[in-house]
Write a protein that holds these residues in place. Structure first.
Motif, mmCIF file in Angstrom:
data_model
loop_
_atom_site.group_PDB
_atom_site.id
_atom_site.type_symbol
_atom_site.label_atom_id
_atom_site.label_comp_id
_atom_site.label_asym_id
_atom_site.label_seq_id
_atom_site.Cartn_x
_atom_site.Cartn_y
_atom_site.Cartn_z
ATOM 1 N N ARG A 162 0.850 -1.174 0.000
ATOM 2 C CA ARG A 162 0.000 0.000 0.000
ATOM 3 C C ARG A 162 0.893 1.235 0.000
ATOM 4 N N VAL A 163 0.415 2.302 -0.615
ATOM 5 C CA VAL A 163 1.232 3.502 -0.771
ATOM 6 C C VAL A 163 0.401 4.725 -0.397
ATOM 7 N N ALA A 176 -2.692 7.913 7.628
ATOM 8 C CA ALA A 176 -2.357 7.595 6.241
ATOM 9 C C ALA A 176 -2.277 6.088 6.033
ATOM 10 N N VAL A 177 -1.639 5.394 6.974
ATOM 11 C CA VAL A 177 -1.538 3.934 6.876
ATOM 12 C C VAL A 177 -2.924 3.308 6.927
ATOM 13 N N SER A 178 -3.764 3.772 7.847
ATOM 14 C CA SER A 178 -5.105 3.214 8.000
ATOM 15 C C SER A 178 -5.938 3.431 6.745
ATOM 16 N N ARG A 179 -5.921 4.640 6.217
ATOM 17 C CA ARG A 179 -6.727 4.940 5.029
ATOM 18 C C ARG A 179 -6.244 4.169 3.810
ATOM 19 N N ASP A 229 -0.904 -1.972 7.402
ATOM 20 C CA ASP A 229 -0.676 -2.441 8.767
ATOM 21 C C ASP A 229 0.367 -1.522 9.403
ATOM 22 N N PRO A 230 0.031 -0.808 10.489
ATOM 23 C CA PRO A 230 0.994 0.123 11.085
ATOM 24 C C PRO A 230 2.238 -0.545 11.646
ATOM 25 N N THR A 231 2.189 -1.858 11.862
ATOM 26 C CA THR A 231 3.378 -2.565 12.327
ATOM 27 C C THR A 231 4.263 -3.002 11.166
ATOM 28 N N ARG A 232 3.785 -2.792 9.939
ATOM 29 C CA ARG A 232 4.571 -3.120 8.748
ATOM 30 C C ARG A 232 4.546 -1.913 7.803
ATOM 31 N N ALA A 233 5.060 -0.796 8.324
ATOM 32 C CA ALA A 233 5.040 0.456 7.572
ATOM 33 C C ALA A 233 6.297 1.254 7.889
ATOM 34 N N PHE A 234 6.650 2.141 6.988
ATOM 35 C CA PHE A 234 7.738 3.093 7.254
ATOM 36 C C PHE A 234 7.461 4.390 6.521
ATOM 37 N N LEU A 235 8.222 5.427 6.885
ATOM 38 C CA LEU A 235 8.050 6.768 6.323
ATOM 39 C C LEU A 235 9.298 7.152 5.540
ATOM 40 N N ILE A 236 9.081 7.741 4.362
ATOM 41 C CA ILE A 236 10.165 8.304 3.557
ATOM 42 C C ILE A 236 10.026 9.819 3.586
#
Length: 223
Positions: free
Chosen positions: A108-109, A155-158, A162-169
């Motif tokens: 997801r992006v 942003a992750v939710s929308r 999964d917030p436990t499998r996410a990162f920010l650039i």
């Protein structure tokens, strides 16, 4: 679902030329020659309208308290910017292709930006890029903005991630602090307006080209 969240200005796209032009239009309205330079002041541009106005007034009038003038010119700057938002703006080389590859690989992006929502919408529409993203969270989507972690999680939710499998650039201290507050990895780009100087901040991964993003995403989030 794995989710990659991007800052917008200075991370996905170089917006500095149009931001600087909007700020200089404000100073022109006040009878001043343009105090800001798109090539030299891009790092200030991506830190927001008030940062550009403060720098411009300091150059014109010298150091001091210019906050009343900054406040007075804030909305005119946004208005100038809205009228000409994408004459000089462009996505960094390979950014949209990298996003397409991520989505094809079931990531997801999302975008999480401190740009006001109506300007974010205008810009994405002008660049014909809205359909590349599963979600967009702007400065006024919630009652708080970065570096509060809430917009990142929104942003992750929308996006359906999964917030436990996410990162920010990102490309600024605000982005770094947001990721730290959210407890997720921070990837800093070295090709934004600040260049390699941004890597002086503590970070988890440096991204030197969007050609590297596929490997970085798998490295941080797995397959």
């Amino acid at each position: 679902m794995r989710c990659v969240v991007f800052d917008l200005d200075g991370t996905l796209a170089d917006t500095s030329g149009d931001l600087i032009a909007a700020a200089n239009a404000c100073f022109a309205d006040l009878g001043h020659a343009a105090p800001l330079d798109a090539a030299a002041d891009g790092d200030t541009a991506v830190r927001g309208a008030r940062a550009m106005l403060r720098l411009g007034f300091a150059r014109i009038r010298g150091e001091g308290d210019h906050e009343a003038d900054v406040d007075a010119q804030y909305q005119p700057l946004l208005d100038h910017y809205a009228r000409d938002i994408a004459s000089h703006t462009y996505f960094y080389d390979g950014a949209l292709d990298a996003i397409s590859r991520l989505r094809a690989a079931s990531f997801r992006v999302a975008i999480c930006t401190n740009k006001p929502g109506h300007l974010t919408d205008l810009l994405l529409d002008a660049l014909d890029a809205r359909d590349h993203f599963d979600a967009v969270v702007a400065a006024d989507t919630l009652t708080v903005s970065k570096p509060d972690p809430a917009p990142f999680f929104e942003a992750v939710s929308r996006a359906g991630g999964d917030p436990t499998r996410a990162f920010l650039i990102g490309d600024t201290q605000t982005d770094r602090d947001t990721a730290r507050a959210a407890g997720v990895p921070i990837v800093l780009v070295s090709f934004g307006p600040a260049g390699a100087r941004v890597l002086d901040m503590a970070h988890d991964v440096a991204l030197h080209s969007y050609a590297e993003l596929d490997d970085v995403a798998v490295q941080l989030l797995g397959r």
